[in-house]
Motif scaffolding. Sequence first.
Motif, PDB file in Angstrom:
ATOM      1  N   ALA A  49      67.522  59.125 -51.220  1.00 16.15           N
ATOM      2  CA  ALA A  49      67.208  59.027 -49.792  1.00 16.15           C
ATOM      3  C   ALA A  49      66.570  57.666 -49.562  1.00 16.15           C
ATOM      4  N   SER A  50      66.796  57.116 -48.414  1.00 18.94           N
ATOM      5  CA  SER A  50      66.181  55.823 -48.079  1.00 18.94           C
ATOM      6  C   SER A  50      65.216  56.006 -46.916  1.00 18.94           C
ATOM      7  N   TYR A  51      64.066  55.334 -46.999  1.00 20.19           N
ATOM      8  CA  TYR A  51      63.179  55.358 -45.834  1.00 20.19           C
ATOM      9  C   TYR A  51      62.953  53.936 -45.345  1.00 20.19           C
ATOM     10  N   ASP A  66      76.990  52.953 -44.738  1.00 19.53           N
ATOM     11  CA  ASP A  66      75.815  52.231 -45.228  1.00 19.53           C
ATOM     12  C   ASP A  66      75.056  51.556 -44.083  1.00 19.53           C
ATOM     13  N   THR A  67      75.383  51.927 -42.836  1.00 12.44           N
ATOM     14  CA  THR A  67      74.778  51.289 -41.670  1.00 12.44           C
ATOM     15  C   THR A  67      73.940  52.281 -40.879  1.00 12.44           C
ATOM     16  N   VAL A  68      72.753  51.846 -40.463  1.00 13.67           N
ATOM     17  CA  VAL A  68      71.872  52.652 -39.614  1.00 13.67           C
ATOM     18  C   VAL A  68      71.718  51.944 -38.273  1.00 13.67           C
ATOM     19  N   GLU A  69      71.771  52.722 -37.189  1.00 19.77           N
ATOM     20  CA  GLU A  69      71.674  52.175 -35.843  1.00 19.77           C
ATOM     21  C   GLU A  69      70.273  52.417 -35.278  1.00 19.77           C
ATOM     22  N   LEU A  70      69.605  51.337 -34.897  1.00 19.49           N
ATOM     23  CA  LEU A  70      68.236  51.402 -34.396  1.00 19.49           C
ATOM     24  C   LEU A  70      68.231  51.298 -32.873  1.00 19.49           C
ATOM     25  N   SER A  71      67.449  52.172 -32.213  1.00 24.29           N
ATOM     26  CA  SER A  71      67.326  52.132 -30.758  1.00 24.29           C
ATOM     27  C   SER A  71      65.866  52.293 -30.374  1.00 24.29           C
ATOM     28  N   LEU A  72      65.403  51.449 -29.442  1.00 25.58           N
ATOM     29  CA  LEU A  72      64.012  51.517 -28.973  1.00 25.58           C
ATOM     30  C   LEU A  72      63.988  51.687 -27.465  1.00 25.58           C
ATOM     31  N   GLU A  73      63.096  52.559 -26.991  1.00 28.30           N
ATOM     32  CA  GLU A  73      62.892  52.768 -25.564  1.00 28.30           C
ATOM     33  C   GLU A  73      61.403  52.812 -25.283  1.00 28.30           C
ATOM     34  N   ASN A  85      70.724  48.436 -28.845  1.00 30.36           N
ATOM     35  CA  ASN A  85      70.485  47.907 -27.500  1.00 30.36           C
ATOM     36  C   ASN A  85      70.912  46.453 -27.364  1.00 30.36           C
ATOM     37  N   ALA A  86      71.434  45.866 -28.407  1.00 32.82           N
ATOM     38  CA  ALA A  86      71.845  44.458 -28.356  1.00 32.82           C
ATOM     39  C   ALA A  86      73.206  44.277 -29.010  1.00 32.82           C
ATOM     40  N   GLY A  87      74.147  45.122 -28.588  1.00 32.99           N
ATOM     41  CA  GLY A  87      75.512  44.984 -29.074  1.00 32.99           C
ATOM     42  C   GLY A  87      75.674  45.157 -30.565  1.00 32.99           C
ATOM     43  N   ASN A  88      74.830  46.015 -31.156  1.00 32.50           N
ATOM     44  CA  ASN A  88      74.877  46.258 -32.611  1.00 32.50           C
ATOM     45  C   ASN A  88      74.702  44.991 -33.435  1.00 32.50           C
ATOM     46  N   SER A  89      73.871  44.087 -32.906  1.00 28.24           N
ATOM     47  CA  SER A  89      73.533  42.891 -33.692  1.00 28.24           C
ATOM     48  C   SER A  89      72.692  43.311 -34.901  1.00 28.24           C
ATOM     49  N   ILE A  90      72.814  42.563 -35.969  1.00 25.24           N
ATOM     50  CA  ILE A  90      72.153  42.939 -37.227  1.00 25.24           C
ATOM     51  C   ILE A  90      70.652  42.635 -37.160  1.00 25.24           C
ATOM     52  N   VAL A  91      69.847  43.670 -37.418  1.00 20.80           N
ATOM     53  CA  VAL A  91      68.390  43.510 -37.476  1.00 20.80           C
ATOM     54  C   VAL A  91      67.945  43.266 -38.915  1.00 20.80           C
ATOM     55  N   TRP A  92      68.584  43.955 -39.846  1.00 16.41           N
ATOM     56  CA  TRP A  92      68.240  43.821 -41.266  1.00 16.41           C
ATOM     57  C   TRP A  92      69.507  44.022 -42.094  1.00 16.41           C
ATOM     58  N   LYS A  93      69.624  43.232 -43.142  1.00 14.84           N
ATOM     59  CA  LYS A  93      70.774  43.343 -44.028  1.00 14.84           C
ATOM     60  C   LYS A  93      70.272  43.260 -45.459  1.00 14.84           C
ATOM     61  N   LYS A  94      70.773  44.153 -46.282  1.00 16.06           N
ATOM     62  CA  LYS A  94      70.357  44.187 -47.672  1.00 16.06           C
ATOM     63  C   LYS A  94      70.811  42.924 -48.398  1.00 16.06           C
ATOM     64  N   SER A  95      69.888  42.290 -49.085  1.00 19.00           N
ATOM     65  CA  SER A  95      70.248  41.076 -49.837  1.00 19.00           C
ATOM     66  C   SER A  95      71.046  41.454 -51.073  1.00 19.00           C
ATOM     67  N   LYS A  96      72.010  40.628 -51.437  1.00 17.75           N
ATOM     68  CA  LYS A  96      72.863  40.900 -52.581  1.00 17.75           C
ATOM     69  C   LYS A  96      72.173  40.553 -53.888  1.00 17.75           C
ATOM     70  N   GLU A 129      72.174  55.246 -49.273  1.00 20.17           N
ATOM     71  CA  GLU A 129      71.736  53.865 -49.443  1.00 20.17           C
ATOM     72  C   GLU A 129      72.005  53.108 -48.148  1.00 20.17           C
ATOM     73  N   VAL A 130      71.059  52.312 -47.703  1.00 20.54           N
ATOM     74  CA  VAL A 130      71.205  51.557 -46.469  1.00 20.54           C
ATOM     75  C   VAL A 130      71.456  50.098 -46.807  1.00 20.54           C
ATOM     76  N   ASN A 131      72.542  49.558 -46.278  1.00 17.67           N
ATOM     77  CA  ASN A 131      72.858  48.147 -46.515  1.00 17.67           C
ATOM     78  C   ASN A 131      72.570  47.263 -45.307  1.00 17.67           C
ATOM     79  N   ARG A 132      72.562  47.866 -44.131  1.00 18.30           N
ATOM     80  CA  ARG A 132      72.205  47.068 -42.957  1.00 18.30           C
ATOM     81  C   ARG A 132      71.740  47.980 -41.829  1.00 18.30           C
TER      82      ARG A 132
END
Length: 255
Positions: free
Chosen positions: A182-184, A205-212, A244-255, A236-239
Amino acid sequence: MKLGRRITELRKANNLTQEGLAERCSVTRQTISNWENGKSYPDLEMLVFISDSFDISLDALVKGDGKMVQEITKEQRKGRFQNYKMAALTVGLLLLVGLGLYALEHTYVRLSTEDCGAEVVEVNSVHLDDVKIDRDRKMAFYKLPNDNARTYYGVNGTKAPAKGIYVFEGEEYNQLMNNKVASYITLEVPDRAVVSVGSPKAGSDTVELSLEMSNFDRIFGKKGGSAVSTDMWFSEVNRIVDANAGNSIVWKKSK
């Protein structure tokens, strides 16, 4: 007896000049003269003051002066009307303010991570070796980092207890046992922001973040503060992308 004559008698009986009575009543001598000559009348508040000052009832003071009694009745009615009007205006104003605040509290605006300064602090993984498993009750227990500034939630919205032990049970337990991990995600977000993180589909491997944030908190909330919220996920989460911003990347797992 006319009110003016009664005031004159009371003044003289108490050895007061018009100037002396004027000073006692905080009015001018001319005003006293006008009262005594019947050119004008004291208002209701002043009549009460005069009756108290000379130790005479208000009824005895104005008795026999029909015109004055009519004036008092008229002033009482006017005063009651003004009181009712003011009360109605006050209630109406409070109602409008209350409805406005309610609307602000229950309407939300979507915020991008860039606009509100939110950021992913870290993404960590929990493996089966990290948890204590109770197979009979189909539960697993994970000791969370000892950080009082964080609040931990699972995909079903369950909040971790005060002891800092996250409990996997039900569907969460099944997903953990099937995926073996599990990933937190630790998010630093504005105070009072409502955070939701989309649960990834199987194999994703993608999680979608939303803030209100409610309009009330956005306008009146504490500025510049931040809180840390942590959500747990079962792959496992890779990004992480900003919904709220066109699914722009907030975080991406480094290789």
